[in-house]
Design a protein around this motif. Structure first.
Motif, PDB file in Angstrom:
ATOM      1  N   MET A  28       0.807  -1.217   0.000  1.00 47.11           N
ATOM      2  CA  MET A  28       0.000   0.000   0.000  1.00 47.11           C
ATOM      3  C   MET A  28       0.847   1.277   0.000  1.00 47.11           C
ATOM      4  O   MET A  28       0.305   2.382   0.054  1.00 47.11           O
ATOM      5  CB  MET A  28      -0.931   0.002   1.213  1.00 47.11           C
ATOM      6  N   TRP A 105      -8.455  -1.360  -4.148  1.00 49.09           N
ATOM      7  CA  TRP A 105      -7.047  -0.970  -4.061  1.00 49.09           C
ATOM      8  C   TRP A 105      -6.262  -1.454  -5.288  1.00 49.09           C
ATOM      9  O   TRP A 105      -5.126  -1.919  -5.177  1.00 49.09           O
ATOM     10  CB  TRP A 105      -6.423  -1.520  -2.785  1.00 49.09           C
ATOM     11  N   ALA A 108      -2.588  -0.585  -5.829  1.00 47.85           N
ATOM     12  CA  ALA A 108      -1.551  -1.176  -4.972  1.00 47.85           C
ATOM     13  C   ALA A 108      -0.829  -2.287  -5.726  1.00 47.85           C
ATOM     14  O   ALA A 108      -1.414  -3.036  -6.497  1.00 47.85           O
ATOM     15  CB  ALA A 108      -2.169  -1.734  -3.698  1.00 47.85           C
TER      16      ALA A 108
END
Length: 114
Positions: A28, A105, A108
């Motif tokens: 992340m 996400w 990421a």
């Protein structure tokens, strides 16, 4: 950061070795200011999901990490355990598809851990 990465990878191995499947480690860095790594896994039952989280807690203590918060432990669909630099998400299959964190996400980087 290296100790955190090592812990995240150890968690992924532990989850896989305790019957979780589709285990993903997301880096992340640069995507979220909240955590460095997210680990996402699918459990086989609520009982197995709790066992995995308990085993991860034991590993965390040995690795020098402390659980900041745990959510969903008594539920059956999603358990999240926050170690600040590493956050673990253990889902049942339906909840994982519904929340789709990998898509949320998508920016990421996936960590190759196997």
């Amino acid at each position: 950061m290296e100790a955190t990465r090592k812990f995240a990878i150890e968690v992924a191995h532990l989850a896989k070795n305790t019957r979780c499947h589709d285990v993903v480690v997301l880096d992340m860095t640069g995507v979220s200011p909240i955590t460095d790594f997210n680990i996402i896994a699918t459990g086989t039952s609520a009982r197995q999901m709790r066992t995995v989280c308990d085993d991860i807690d034991e590993l965390a203590v040995k690795s020098g990490f402390r659980s900041f918060h745990r959510s969903g432990y008594e539920g059956e669909s999603w358990i999240a355990v926050d170690y600040v630099d590493v956050v673990i998400h253990v889902f049942n299959g339906a909840a994982r598809m519904y929340y789709d964190l990998e898509n949320l996400w998508a920016d990421a980087r996936r960590v190759k851990w196997e």
